[in-house]
Structures are given as structure tokens and as C-alpha cells.
Scaffold this motif. Sequence first.
Motif, PDB file in Angstrom:
ATOM      1  N   ARG A 113      17.684  -3.833  -2.022  1.00 46.92           N
ATOM      2  CA  ARG A 113      18.209  -2.567  -1.499  1.00 46.92           C
ATOM      3  C   ARG A 113      17.284  -1.441  -1.910  1.00 46.92           C
ATOM      4  O   ARG A 113      16.977  -1.270  -3.094  1.00 46.92           O
ATOM      5  N   ASP A 114      16.833  -0.730  -0.886  1.00 45.51           N
ATOM      6  CA  ASP A 114      16.004   0.442  -1.107  1.00 45.51           C
ATOM      7  C   ASP A 114      14.779   0.098  -1.963  1.00 45.51           C
ATOM      8  O   ASP A 114      14.459   0.756  -2.932  1.00 45.51           O
ATOM      9  N   ALA A 115      14.099  -1.019  -1.562  1.00 46.03           N
ATOM     10  CA  ALA A 115      12.916  -1.463  -2.302  1.00 46.03           C
ATOM     11  C   ALA A 115      11.666  -0.909  -1.635  1.00 46.03           C
ATOM     12  O   ALA A 115      11.591  -0.750  -0.406  1.00 46.03           O
ATOM     13  N   ASP A 116      10.660  -0.612  -2.433  1.00 46.79           N
ATOM     14  CA  ASP A 116       9.408  -0.090  -1.905  1.00 46.79           C
ATOM     15  C   ASP A 116       8.713  -1.161  -1.065  1.00 46.79           C
ATOM     16  O   ASP A 116       8.640  -2.329  -1.452  1.00 46.79           O
ATOM     17  N   ILE A 117       8.212  -0.757   0.084  1.00 40.92           N
ATOM     18  CA  ILE A 117       7.605  -1.702   1.019  1.00 40.92           C
ATOM     19  C   ILE A 117       6.396  -2.391   0.415  1.00 40.92           C
ATOM     20  O   ILE A 117       6.149  -3.578   0.633  1.00 40.92           O
ATOM     21  N   HIS A 118       5.605  -1.666  -0.405  1.00 39.08           N
ATOM     22  CA  HIS A 118       4.413  -2.256  -1.011  1.00 39.08           C
ATOM     23  C   HIS A 118       4.801  -3.379  -1.969  1.00 39.08           C
ATOM     24  O   HIS A 118       4.185  -4.455  -1.981  1.00 39.08           O
ATOM     25  N   ASN A 119       5.840  -3.149  -2.784  1.00 31.35           N
ATOM     26  CA  ASN A 119       6.258  -4.169  -3.731  1.00 31.35           C
ATOM     27  C   ASN A 119       6.837  -5.393  -3.018  1.00 31.35           C
ATOM     28  O   ASN A 119       6.642  -6.538  -3.441  1.00 31.35           O
ATOM     29  N   VAL A 120       7.568  -5.147  -1.920  1.00 31.74           N
ATOM     30  CA  VAL A 120       8.118  -6.272  -1.159  1.00 31.74           C
ATOM     31  C   VAL A 120       6.998  -7.121  -0.566  1.00 31.74           C
ATOM     32  O   VAL A 120       7.033  -8.347  -0.586  1.00 31.74           O
ATOM     33  N   ILE A 132      -2.508 -10.140   0.712  1.00 35.53           N
ATOM     34  CA  ILE A 132      -2.057  -9.077   1.606  1.00 35.53           C
ATOM     35  C   ILE A 132      -2.751  -7.772   1.214  1.00 35.53           C
ATOM     36  O   ILE A 132      -2.752  -7.373   0.040  1.00 35.53           O
ATOM     37  N   VAL A 133      -3.342  -7.124   2.232  1.00 35.37           N
ATOM     38  CA  VAL A 133      -4.013  -5.840   2.058  1.00 35.37           C
ATOM     39  C   VAL A 133      -3.276  -4.815   2.909  1.00 35.37           C
ATOM     40  O   VAL A 133      -3.119  -5.024   4.121  1.00 35.37           O
ATOM     41  N   THR A 134      -2.814  -3.739   2.326  1.00 37.11           N
ATOM     42  CA  THR A 134      -2.087  -2.706   3.065  1.00 37.11           C
ATOM     43  C   THR A 134      -2.928  -1.438   3.120  1.00 37.11           C
ATOM     44  O   THR A 134      -3.669  -1.117   2.195  1.00 37.11           O
ATOM     45  N   SER A 135      -2.805  -0.720   4.219  1.00 39.10           N
ATOM     46  CA  SER A 135      -3.522   0.547   4.375  1.00 39.10           C
ATOM     47  C   SER A 135      -2.722   1.684   3.759  1.00 39.10           C
ATOM     48  O   SER A 135      -1.548   1.526   3.385  1.00 39.10           O
ATOM     49  N   ARG A 174      -3.935  -8.461   6.720  1.00 37.16           N
ATOM     50  CA  ARG A 174      -4.076  -6.998   6.657  1.00 37.16           C
ATOM     51  C   ARG A 174      -2.899  -6.375   7.382  1.00 37.16           C
ATOM     52  O   ARG A 174      -2.588  -6.754   8.513  1.00 37.16           O
ATOM     53  N   ILE A 175      -2.232  -5.432   6.746  1.00 35.49           N
ATOM     54  CA  ILE A 175      -1.049  -4.790   7.309  1.00 35.49           C
ATOM     55  C   ILE A 175      -1.337  -3.305   7.465  1.00 35.49           C
ATOM     56  O   ILE A 175      -1.838  -2.648   6.558  1.00 35.49           O
ATOM     57  N   ALA A 176      -1.028  -2.811   8.690  1.00 34.41           N
ATOM     58  CA  ALA A 176      -1.236  -1.396   9.030  1.00 34.41           C
ATOM     59  C   ALA A 176      -0.246  -1.029  10.115  1.00 34.41           C
ATOM     60  O   ALA A 176       0.382  -1.900  10.732  1.00 34.41           O
ATOM     61  N   PRO A 177      -0.074   0.256  10.395  1.00 31.88           N
ATOM     62  CA  PRO A 177       0.798   0.646  11.509  1.00 31.88           C
ATOM     63  C   PRO A 177       0.320   0.021  12.816  1.00 31.88           C
ATOM     64  O   PRO A 177      -0.880  -0.138  13.065  1.00 31.88           O
ATOM     65  N   GLN A 178       1.265  -0.318  13.652  1.00 30.09           N
ATOM     66  CA  GLN A 178       0.933  -1.003  14.901  1.00 30.09           C
ATOM     67  C   GLN A 178       0.044  -0.142  15.790  1.00 30.09           C
ATOM     68  O   GLN A 178      -0.859  -0.640  16.456  1.00 30.09           O
TER      69      GLN A 178
END
Length: 535
Positions: A113-120, A132-135, A174-178
Motif C-alpha cells: 500500500r502506497d509503496a514507492d514505484i522504484h522500490n517495487v 531493471i533500469v528506470t529513467s 529499461r523502464i520509462a514513460p510510454q
Amino acid sequence: MPSLLAFAAMALGSSAAYAQQLAPSAPAGAFAVGSTPVGGTSVDALSLGEEPPAVRDDRPHSRVIARDPEPPAAVVHSDDSEEAGFLSTVPMQITGAREQNAHTGRRIDIDLRDADIHNVLRLLAEVGNVNIVTSDDVSGNVTIRMHNVPWDRALEVILAARSLGMQRDGNIIRIAPQSVLDKERELAIERQKQQQVMEPLETRLIPVSYALGSELAPRARELLSSRGTLTVDERTNVMIARDVRGNLEQVEQLVRALDTQTPQVLVEARIVEATSQYSRDVGIQWGGDSSLNTITGNPTGLLFPSSVGVNGGASDGMTPTAGLSPVSRTVANPNFAVNLPAAVGAGAGGALGITLGSIAQNLNLNARLSAAESTGVLRIVSSPRILTLDNREALIAQGTLIPYSQISAAGIQTAFQEAKLQLRVRPHVTADGSVSMHVRITRDEPDFNNTGARGDPTILKREAETDLLIQDGRTAVIGGIYTRNTGRNVDGVPLFGDIPIIGALFQRRRTSDRRTELLIFLTPRIVNRAESIGR
């Protein structure tokens, strides 16, 4: 906000306190991987289901001989409209197959619940053993409660909730906005198009051995770019293609796949006709004359009738009388009362005549028995055969032309009617080695026993036309006709012919039985099976 170490510890099951820090309101043991106890409760991960046994299929499988230029990153969109698109570096043709079995990751239970997206995302990377690499544009919190789902499916749902996309290369995601990924893809496609336009052209000669180059050219042109050209040299049956190297490779692979030896099919038909006939004819002739008068010396002694004469009256000039006289084949007046002879003569049946008479010829009795029986069996086997190529119609015929007269305003003209044995077939060899055919078999013959008013013979027609599928080398009965004609005729004298036993003296009996049977067999054989279809 909990740290990465907390999520890692929770994933590895080292302490339940980290789970409470991440989701204070969630019950203990809300998340588990494998059989590690978390929060005081042991939760076993569900094992992956076994794949069903493969169904055996002997038919040849399809193969890829050409592929469109691979984009830098092929977009993989899910069937669910609520899921975000994904980017993958695999070719587009393979992507569709991967989507069917995309979710094969380890099954997990997760409650956040209400977890940070980066940590998930970092947690899922640890569970899935991927990088996993996030922008910097990825941010926000998520609330998740999932039970018994693959981790990769959970990743898709989380990305869809935040309008994110991913691009995977091996075990690196790699994860980024669509929107960012879509823009990058469009730029990459534009760069690829520019490179293709600037790529030098090559000219390649592609020989064609079995097919016609003009027949393969329309299919090969579909693989060329707007800069490419293709022509065919009819004399040498060579295709001249000019385009970039990649397209030329695809054209050559297409030609090699289609330029195979055409199957040749030997089609053999057997038309078997069997006819059996039986006939029997039993007849009797008997009669005579008797006279009582003064001339013969035996009057009745009465005033009336003083004389009596009794004579048979069923004879005529065409009545057969052979056998009644030892010196002559004919008797002038046999005086038959019953004249029902069987059709006998030379080569047909037999007859026996008996003559009885008194000394004074006052009483004469003539009798003649005749009977005939015939049995015959006829078998005719016609076997036309012809060799032809796959999907090519073939025809073989043998027969005669029968002349007949036609009367018109121009006068009497002679025309001809064909009476022939003919086989017309168009075979097609299937991928598994069977033969599909459209076949028409005709057997016509003149019948000189049945003629028209001017003596022209009638035509007996036998014909079969059908479509069928037969395995190579097998024989099939494609049709048959069986007919039987039976008859029984009794010629007799009224009343007397109906008397039991004695009635046989007043009857002629004829019976006939004729049976005809027509069977048509068909056998296709692929002559060059190994060279053409390789099976």
C-alpha cells in the motif's frame, strides 16, 4: 519510506520487520517468495504448470524465408486495453509468438500500500533475477494486492497503472514513460529508413531451374523496396534483381523455396465390366386328327351324327415341324391343337417329335417337345493411364468414329459420333504426399444389336466424374453400378394351362436373368516423390 535493503530483506525472507515497515497496515506474512517464512507465516510459491504434451503432426511445418527489416525496438502491445505497451528488441514476427507464452515467471503473492514505484521495481528485479533500469521520469506510489500471479505479469500491471513501458534486452529491462519510448522508436525508425535509402544497390542474377521465371517474378517483386527492380530473361530463365543486399537475400530465399521439382503423377484407371446372363425356354406342340365315317369303315351307327371328325387347328405355314417326319424336315399339316414351340434351331436348344397313328389312319397323334437354355459370362477390363505434372490437366482417349446420316434442308449429310474410352484428370499433390484429383472417366461403345430406323447403332455410355483424395500408391473404388434384369413369361391356353400338372401340356415357359456390374478403380502414383516433396 523504506529503503532498498528493506525490500531485499523482505524478498529474501530474512526478517518480518521490513514487511511491516513497507506496509504497516498489511497483515503479517502478506508477501512471500518460495517457502520462506515472512511475518511469522510460511507461504509456498506455486510451481509452474507443466506444458501439455505436444500433439504429433506429420504435416510439413511452415518456415520463414523472408522478414521485413527489423525495427530498432518492436512495440509489443498487450491484448488488454488497460495494459501498457512494451518494447522489445526481438523481431516483430517472433513477438506475437512470445506474447502467447509471455507470463512464465515465478508465481508470487504481494500486498503493498502506497509503496514507492522504484522500490517495487527493484523488488521485482530481485524476484525475477533480472536487471531493471528506470529513467528519471519514473515516479509515484502504487498500491497492489495480488495473489498467485507470475512476477512478470505483476510487472506489466504495475507499469500499466503508471502509464509506463519497458524495453527488454536479455536480462536487462529499461523502464520509462510510454510516450518517451514511443518517441524514441519513431526516431529510430526514421534513422533506419534513411540508412536504407542511402544503402548502395546490388544487382544479382538468380537462376530458376524448374519453374518459370515469369511466374515467380510477381511474388518476388513484393519483397523489393521502392528502389528495387526485377526482370526476367526468358531465354535463360534467369531473374535479374536489383535492390539492397537484405532484400536480395530474401528474394533469393523465396526463389529457392518455390523453385522445386514439380511432382509428376501417374494416374491409372481400371474399368471392370462383368456381365452374366441366363435364359431358358421350354415349349410343347401337340395335336392330331380323328375321323369316324363310312369311308374309313367306322361310322358311328347313328342317324346323327353319322360321321365325326376332330382336327387340331393351331398350325400355320410358319409352324416348326422338324422331328415329326423321318424323311422330311417339314410336315404339310401337323394339325397341332397346342402350338407353343420354344425358339430352337442350329446352335440353340433341341427338339423331339413323336407321331402316333392307327392302321387305317382313323386316329393320328403328333407331339413335339422343344427346349433351349443359354448361360454366358462376359468380363471387360479397360485400363487407361497417363502421366502428368501437378495441377496440370491431362487427357488420353481411344475409340472410333461412327458415321450416321443427317437429313437437313441441304440434303443428306454424313456426320460422325465418337465412341471412345477417355480419361481426363487434373491431379494435385498435397503437402503430406496425398493426391487430390478431379477425374472424369468415359467409356462409350457402339451397340449394333440395337439400331435406329436407318440402321445406325446406338451408343452405350458409361461415365464417372468426381473429386477425391487418395494416398500415394493406394487404389480406391471411385464408383460402381450394379443392375439385374429378371423375367418370367408363360404362354398358355386359358383354363387348361391353369390345371395343376396337366397344365404343363398347355404352356410355354420362358425365364431370363441378366446381371451387369461396373466398377471403376483409380490408382495415383507420384513418380518423383523424393525429389519433389522430399517425403
